[in-house]
Design a protein around this motif. Structure first.
Motif, PDB file in Angstrom:
ATOM      1  N   ASN A 125       0.796  -1.222   0.000  1.00  0.00           N
ATOM      2  CA  ASN A 125       0.000   0.000   0.000  1.00  0.00           C
ATOM      3  C   ASN A 125       0.830   1.276   0.000  1.00  0.00           C
ATOM      4  OD1 ASN A 125      -2.426  -1.402   0.054  1.00  0.00           O
ATOM      5  ND2 ASN A 125      -2.492  -1.453   2.276  1.00  0.00           N
ATOM      6  N   ILE A 127       0.629   3.761  -1.898  1.00  0.00           N
ATOM      7  CA  ILE A 127      -0.407   4.781  -1.994  1.00  0.00           C
ATOM      8  C   ILE A 127      -1.508   4.240  -2.890  1.00  0.00           C
ATOM      9  CG2 ILE A 127       0.521   6.011  -3.999  1.00  0.00           C
ATOM     10  CD1 ILE A 127      -0.322   8.629  -2.556  1.00  0.00           C
ATOM     11  N   SER A 128      -2.751   4.495  -2.525  1.00  0.00           N
ATOM     12  CA  SER A 128      -3.843   4.012  -3.363  1.00  0.00           C
ATOM     13  C   SER A 128      -3.939   4.865  -4.622  1.00  0.00           C
ATOM     14  CB  SER A 128      -5.166   4.077  -2.582  1.00  0.00           C
ATOM     15  OG  SER A 128      -5.543   5.415  -2.339  1.00  0.00           O
ATOM     16  N   SER A 150      -6.542   5.955  -6.311  1.00  0.00           N
ATOM     17  CA  SER A 150      -7.525   7.036  -6.266  1.00  0.00           C
ATOM     18  C   SER A 150      -6.991   8.220  -5.464  1.00  0.00           C
ATOM     19  CB  SER A 150      -8.836   6.536  -5.653  1.00  0.00           C
ATOM     20  OG  SER A 150      -8.627   6.087  -4.322  1.00  0.00           O
ATOM     21  N   HIS A 151      -6.306   7.921  -4.377  1.00  0.00           N
ATOM     22  CA  HIS A 151      -5.772   9.011  -3.560  1.00  0.00           C
ATOM     23  C   HIS A 151      -4.607   9.688  -4.269  1.00  0.00           C
ATOM     24  CE1 HIS A 151      -5.680  11.335   0.014  1.00  0.00           C
ATOM     25  NE2 HIS A 151      -4.509  10.913   0.433  1.00  0.00           N
ATOM     26  N   ARG A 152      -3.801   8.902  -4.971  1.00  0.00           N
ATOM     27  CA  ARG A 152      -2.705   9.476  -5.740  1.00  0.00           C
ATOM     28  C   ARG A 152      -3.241  10.472  -6.763  1.00  0.00           C
ATOM     29  NH1 ARG A 152       2.332   7.003  -7.247  1.00  0.00           N
ATOM     30  NH2 ARG A 152       1.451   4.966  -6.717  1.00  0.00           N
ATOM     31  N   LEU A 189      -6.552   6.010   7.602  1.00  0.00           N
ATOM     32  CA  LEU A 189      -6.075   6.301   6.249  1.00  0.00           C
ATOM     33  C   LEU A 189      -4.757   5.583   5.968  1.00  0.00           C
ATOM     34  CD1 LEU A 189      -6.865  10.128   6.010  1.00  0.00           C
ATOM     35  CD2 LEU A 189      -8.096   8.251   4.913  1.00  0.00           C
ATOM     36  N   ASN A 227      -5.124   2.170   4.662  1.00  0.00           N
ATOM     37  CA  ASN A 227      -5.530   2.110   3.255  1.00  0.00           C
ATOM     38  C   ASN A 227      -4.466   2.641   2.305  1.00  0.00           C
ATOM     39  OD1 ASN A 227      -8.091   1.138   3.982  1.00  0.00           O
ATOM     40  ND2 ASN A 227      -8.861   3.213   4.307  1.00  0.00           N
ATOM     41  N   GLU A 257      -3.193   5.626   2.381  1.00  0.00           N
ATOM     42  CA  GLU A 257      -3.552   6.986   2.003  1.00  0.00           C
ATOM     43  C   GLU A 257      -2.865   8.046   2.860  1.00  0.00           C
ATOM     44  OE1 GLU A 257      -7.840   7.096   1.896  1.00  0.00           O
ATOM     45  OE2 GLU A 257      -7.849   6.306  -0.152  1.00  0.00           O
ATOM     46  N   GLN A 312       3.256   7.290   6.206  1.00  0.00           N
ATOM     47  CA  GLN A 312       2.866   5.992   5.668  1.00  0.00           C
ATOM     48  C   GLN A 312       3.845   4.899   6.068  1.00  0.00           C
ATOM     49  OE1 GLN A 312      -0.103   5.411   4.069  1.00  0.00           O
ATOM     50  NE2 GLN A 312       0.479   3.285   4.418  1.00  0.00           N
TER      51      GLN A 312
END
Length: 336
Positions: free
Chosen positions: A223, A225-226, A228-230, A265, A268, A270, A277
């Protein structure tokens, strides 16, 4: 230290501690007390609270600004108000250090509180104490926990530009390096993970997460970075050509509420900052990963540990400040 660390990991931490220096600050055994101002300025806590209420009501982001200012103060020479000093002909302050420039914006709030305190109790309450009390109140005002604030700090008559560049953790720093910087201050791995939770009300500048959303970090386990969040972050932060000071909330779920969603977060992938992270995703994050999962699941456990760790951080002292320190009349300048 986490017993699951490898010998190579431990060596890495030891080397960083050696780089930071041999003199250790301590987060305990301080001459601070809860009733230090009981007879000399009994209204100080009320004054600080009222001024912080006004500041946070006008802009909830002011809460994060004060907490950040307190953190950056304590990690350089201890919690002595050195971060508040402006540059002069004879003094080089910390505000323009690489880790501080353009990211510390709470000084004006401290100035207003100091003026109110001075009108009530002239030359009694230090700027260092005002900042520490204000950080507690800032957290409460956005939904966070209460803790008692020991007081009696003196204001430093010096600042340390170089330590501001070396002692403060950076957004792209490795987990082991950040752990070493906390250990240097007398703070544990648990303190580090809990205190990082203050990012639940923080904002991040594009320059501090650009490489995370456009690069790759091989040290992460999963993970990184996801997608969608990227994509969302890339809409705020262009790859080149400016936008360095564009900002985004580190907790997009509840950016103005002090809660545990920051840790959720991280589960996930994020986390906005790579340094955050890594607490969950780093190969070396065996202990930190479990703490992240615990705080994500149990907000009361997070609140309790955050309160304890804030007291511990606020108690970081440099014995010199109690010998040569003063109570500044103006938080930006040493008394003349």
């Amino acid at each position: 230290m986490d017993p699951s660390f490898t010998s190579k990991s431990l060596l890495h931490v030891v080397l960083i501690l050696g780089f930071l220096g041999t003199t250790r600050l301590h987060a305990s055994d301080t001459p601070l007390t809860l009733d230090y101002y009981a007879s000399t300025c009994p209204t100080v806590f009320d004054i600080v609270r009222k001024e912080m209420e006004c500041a946070v009501l006008s802009d909830p982001r002011n809460a994060a600004k004060i907490v950040r200012l307190h953190f950056h103060d304590c990690f350089v020479q201890g919690c002595d108000g050195s971060i508040l000093l402006d540059d002069t002909v004879t003094l080089k302050g910390e505000k323009k250090a690489a880790n501080n420039i353009n990211s510390l914006k709470g000084s004006a709030i401290v100035d207003r509180i100091k003026n109110m305190v001075e009108s009530e109790c002239p030359a009694v309450v230090s700027c260092a104490d005002i900042l520490t009390i204000a950080a507690r109140d800032a957290v409460i005002l956005v939904g966070g926990p209460y803790w008692d604030v020991p007081v009696g700090r003196k204001d430093s008559v010096t600042a340390n530009f170089d330590l501001a560049n070396t002692n403060l953790p950076t957004p792209e720093e490795s987990l082991l390096s950040i752990i070493a910087k906390f250990l240097y201050q007398g703070l544990s791995v648990t303190d580090m993970v809990a205190l990082a939770g203050a990012h639940t009300i923080g904002m991040a500048q594009c320059k501090n997460f650009r490489s995370r959303i456009y690069g790759s970090f091989d040290s992460t386990l999963k993970n990184p970075i996801s997608e969608s969040h990227r994509s969302n972050l890339r809409s705020v932060c262009p790859p080149v050509g400016g936008g360095d000071n564009n900002i985004t909330a580190m907790d997009y779920m509840t950016p103005n509420l002090f809660d545990n969603s920051f840790y959720q977060l991280l589960l996930n992938g994020e986390g906005v900052l790579n340094s955050d992270q890594e607490m969950y995703s780093s190969l070396f994050g065996i202990e930190t990963r479990e703490l992240v999962k615990m705080y994500a699941a149990d907000p009361l456990a997070f609140f309790q540990q955050f309160s304890e760790s804030m007291v511990k951080m606020g108690n970081i002292t440099n014995s010199e400040s109690f010998i040569t320190g003063e109570v500044r009349k103006n938080c930006r300048f040493v008394n003349t």
